[in-house]
Design a protein around this motif. Sequence first.
Motif, PDB file in Angstrom:
ATOM      1  N   THR A  44      -7.961  -4.051   6.443  1.00 39.91           N
ATOM      2  CA  THR A  44      -7.894  -2.599   6.577  1.00 39.91           C
ATOM      3  C   THR A  44      -8.339  -1.952   5.283  1.00 39.91           C
ATOM      4  OG1 THR A  44      -6.011  -2.782   8.096  1.00 39.91           O
ATOM      5  CG2 THR A  44      -6.386  -0.634   7.048  1.00 39.91           C
ATOM      6  N   THR A 102       0.832  -1.211   0.000  1.00 34.88           N
ATOM      7  CA  THR A 102       0.000   0.000   0.000  1.00 34.88           C
ATOM      8  C   THR A 102       0.863   1.256   0.000  1.00 34.88           C
ATOM      9  OG1 THR A 102      -1.768  -1.137   1.190  1.00 34.88           O
ATOM     10  CG2 THR A 102      -1.785   1.263   1.253  1.00 34.88           C
ATOM     11  N   ARG A 127       0.812   4.080  -2.964  1.00 39.10           N
ATOM     12  CA  ARG A 127       0.741   5.481  -2.552  1.00 39.10           C
ATOM     13  C   ARG A 127       1.948   6.290  -3.005  1.00 39.10           C
ATOM     14  NH1 ARG A 127      -2.416   5.916   3.173  1.00 39.10           N
ATOM     15  NH2 ARG A 127      -2.566   8.042   2.364  1.00 39.10           N
ATOM     16  N   LYS A 159     -10.805   3.190  -2.968  1.00 37.76           N
ATOM     17  CA  LYS A 159     -10.409   2.607  -1.692  1.00 37.76           C
ATOM     18  C   LYS A 159      -9.354   1.534  -1.917  1.00 37.76           C
ATOM     19  CE  LYS A 159     -15.003   3.331   0.338  1.00 37.76           C
ATOM     20  NZ  LYS A 159     -16.185   2.675   0.952  1.00 37.76           N
ATOM     21  N   ILE A 214      -8.611   1.672   3.335  1.00 37.95           N
ATOM     22  CA  ILE A 214      -8.109   3.045   3.349  1.00 37.95           C
ATOM     23  C   ILE A 214      -8.851   3.841   2.290  1.00 37.95           C
ATOM     24  CG2 ILE A 214      -6.063   4.498   3.096  1.00 37.95           C
ATOM     25  CD1 ILE A 214      -4.420   1.916   3.679  1.00 37.95           C
ATOM     26  N   SER A 215      -9.435   4.957   2.688  1.00 37.09           N
ATOM     27  CA  SER A 215     -10.200   5.764   1.734  1.00 37.09           C
ATOM     28  C   SER A 215      -9.764   7.222   1.707  1.00 37.09           C
ATOM     29  CB  SER A 215     -11.699   5.689   2.069  1.00 37.09           C
ATOM     30  OG  SER A 215     -11.936   6.119   3.402  1.00 37.09           O
TER      31      SER A 215
END
Length: 843
Positions: A403, A169, A174, A186, A405-406
Motif C-alpha cells: 500500500t 503508519t 501519522r 509517500k 499512501i501519498s
Amino acid sequence: MAQLSFMSRAHRRLVAETVARSRRLPVRKNTVLYEANSGRGAVCNPEAIFRALMAAPDMSHLKHLWVLEEDCLNDPIVAEFEKAKNVRFIEYKSLEYYYALGTAGYLVNNSTFPPELSKRPEQTYINTWHGTPLKRMGYDVEGGGPDTRNIIKNFLAADWILSPNPFTTETMLRKGYRLDGIFRGKIAEVGYPRVDHQFQGPLGRKQTLERLRASGTVVPAGAKIALYAPTWKGASFYDPLDEMASTAEFVTELQERLGPGWRVLLKVHQRVLAQADAHPELRDRLVPNHIPANTALAVSDALITDYSSIFYDYQALERPILFYIPDYDSYSGYRGLYQEPADWPGPIVTTVEAAAEALLAAPDEAVTDRLRAARQTYNPHDDGRASQRVVDLVFRGKDTGGTVISDFSDGRTSLLLYPGGLLPNGITSSCVNMLNSLDFDRFDVSVAYGHSTKPDALSFLSRIDPRIRLLPRIGRFTTGKKPLEQVLGAEFPWGDDARAPRARKDFHDEWRRCFGDARFDHVIDFSGYGPLWAGIFAAAPSGVKSIWQHNDMVSEVSKEINDSTPHERRLKQVFDLYNDFDTVVAVSPSLCELNRAGLQHYAPHTAFTYARNLIDGEAALARARPRFELQRPQAEAPQGADLRTQVRLLTDAYGGEAVAQAVEFETVLSTFLPPSEDTTFLTIGRMSPEKNQARMIRAFAQVHRENPATRLVMVGDGVLRESLRSLVQSLGLGDAVALTGQVSNPFPLYEAADCFVLSSDYEGQPMVILEARVLDLPIVSTRFASVTDALSDDQGLIVDRSDDALAEGMRAYLAGAVPQQAFDWKAYNAQALGEFLSAVRAA
C-alpha cells in the motif's frame, strides 16, 4: 589544548565549505548512499535493499556508497565487496561523507542523517526506519517534541518512508510524529526488507552459524539458540542508561538453568554496544554488530526481549517469544507503551526462574493463537520479498504490491509560526496567548524555533498547547566559511541586499534543510526582528507569508545604546525582505499607520495591516491571586507540626498546583513588595532606551519629595539597569525605589500595587497595559503613538512625555483623579483573534 582547538575549528571550517560546495555540484543520479545507525554497521533495511540492488541485473549501472564509522571499516562486508568496482565504503562524518550527502542521487537511511542534510530536489531520500513501535514515539512521549527534532526533520525531507504495517503508519508516523497535514512524500507499506533475512533455508542457516562462530560467538553444534535482545533504556535517545551488569547476570543465570541443550546469545541495541563490550563475560555470547539482527533471528529457536520492537519482526516466523520485564511499572511510567502486555504475543516473566521454565515448557495454545493473530496484524507483508518491492517502487517505478499512501491532508489549514528568541518579554507572552487561542480543529499549527534547553525556552514550550507541532531548528546552515547566523551579523557574501540572488539561494536552501518538502498554508514570522528567520520564511515555497512589527520600527533602527545603533543593519536587512511577504502586520492600528508611512517604500506591493496582541486573562488572574490563604489550613495541623506535615495537609486539602501558586504568590510579595502603608507605583518593562525609565525615576523623585509615603517598584532587566540604579542612588531614592530585575511571575505585584505607570517614548502594543487592565489596576502612561490602541482617555490617564507631566499623572492618582473602566478581556480577545486571522489571510 590550543592546538587541538585550532584543529577542531579548522575541521569544522572544512566541513562547512564541503557542505556548501556540494550543494553547488551536480547530483550524481546513479549513486546510492546507504547509512544505518549513524554508520555503526552495514545492517538493517539499508543492507537488505543494497543486496537486492546488487543482485538485480538491470541495476548494474548504480554505484553504491556505504557509510561506516571508523571502527566498522574493517567489518567483513568491506572485504566481501572489496573487488566490486561499483561499491565503496566511506567514513561517517568525513569530508567525503558530506560531499556524498549533498551529491548522491539516492539517500537510504534507517534512522536519521545529521542536521547538515539539506536534501536537494534532484535527490531521492528513502527513510526505511527500523521497527514497529512498542514504546511511545515522537510527540506521544511527554515533552518529546524537542527530542524528536532531527527525526521529524529527516521525515519531512524524505520522498519515501517504509512502513511494515498500517499500525506503524497510523500510530507512529501519522500521529506520533504528526506527519499528517504537512508531509509531502509517500509512505510505502510493503514490509521490512531486513525481515527477508529471516526466511532462510538450511543452507542459509548453516552460513549464519558459521559467520557467528567466525566472529567469536560460541554456538555449540546441535544446541537450541535463545536470543536475548533487550532495548536501550533512558529518558532520551541521546542518553541511554547503562544496565549491562544486570544484563550479564541475567544471561549467565539463564544459561545455567537451561542447561547444555540451549545456548543463550545476546543482541544489544546500537546505542549500548560499547557498554556490552566492556563486559568480558558477554563477549562469546554477543552477536557482533556487523551481523544483522534479523540474520541472528533466523537461526534463533526462541526470542527473549523486554520492550524492544524486535519481537514484531520475529513473530513473522511464529516461533516462541518471551518477555522479561521485571521493571514494567517504572519503565512504562516514564516512556509509555502503545500496546499493553496482555496483548503481547508471548508469556511475560519477571524472574530468571520463570524465564527458564517458560522456554522449557510446551507451547500454550492461547499464547500460540495470540502470536498468529499478531502476525496477521503486524506482518502482513513480511514474506521474504519486501526488498524486491522496494526496488520495484523506488528504482523501477513499478507497483508490485503493498500500500502506498501519498495524501496526508486532514482538512485543516496549516500554520507555521516563528515566535522569536523566546525571551521573557511581551513578544513571547503575546505569542503564547495567540497560539493557545487558536481552534485546533480548524488549524494544524507548527512552531519553528531555535532549539534550546535554556529556562526561557523551556518555559515557552511548557506554556503552549501540546497539540502544537514543534519543529526545533538544529545545526547551522553554512554559506561556505561561516554559518549563516554569523554572516548575517558581520560580512554579507551577497553585500547588504538580503534579496540578492546569492542571498535568495542560501535562504531557500536553509528552508529545505529545516523543513524539507513540507508545505504550509500560512507562514508567519511573529518576531520580525531578525534577518535569519525573516529570510528563511521569505523563501517558503508556498503559503501566505506574514511578518510582524511589534514596535515603531523606524525608531528601532535609530535607537542608540551605548553610543551605537545595534539594530540598524539587521533591521534594514529585514525591511529588504518585506516585499517577499504578503502582509506586514503591526500590533495596533496606530502603529500600522506609523510603520506604513516610514517603511512602505521597502514593500510597495505588500499589504500593511494590524492585529492587536491577545491577553491570557485567566492565567493573569490565577497567577496573581492564590486560591486560598496559606494560613487558613495551618490551623488544622497539629500544634507544633513541622513544615513537611503542614505542606502535606495543604496539598491534600487543595492540590499541589494550588499550593504551588500560593507559595509563589507569598514568595514574590515578600521578596519584592513587602507589606507597607505606602502607596506603591509599579512599572514593568525591558530597561532599554525607548522605555525611558529614567524619566519615571525623575518624575517619582518629585512626587516622593512631596509625599514620602510612596514607593516605586521597577520590574525588568536590560542594558540600562546599572545606569538606572545609579540615577536612583544619586537622587537619594535608595529606600523608596526597588529594581527587582526579571521576575518570572510579576502578577502578584500587579495585584498588590496601587497604580501602574508607563514612561515609554514609543511602544508597539504594550502587554503590560493589558495585564494591568485585567487586574483592575489604575494606569498612568505617557502619550506615545500607539498608546490609545490599548488605553483610552476613559480607561486611564495619558500624559505628555516629560518629567513634569508624568509626575503630575502620579499626583493625579494620589488625588483619586485617574479614570478607570472595567476591561472585558474576553470580548477584546475575540476581536483580536479575528484581526490575527484576517491579517494572515486565514479568516
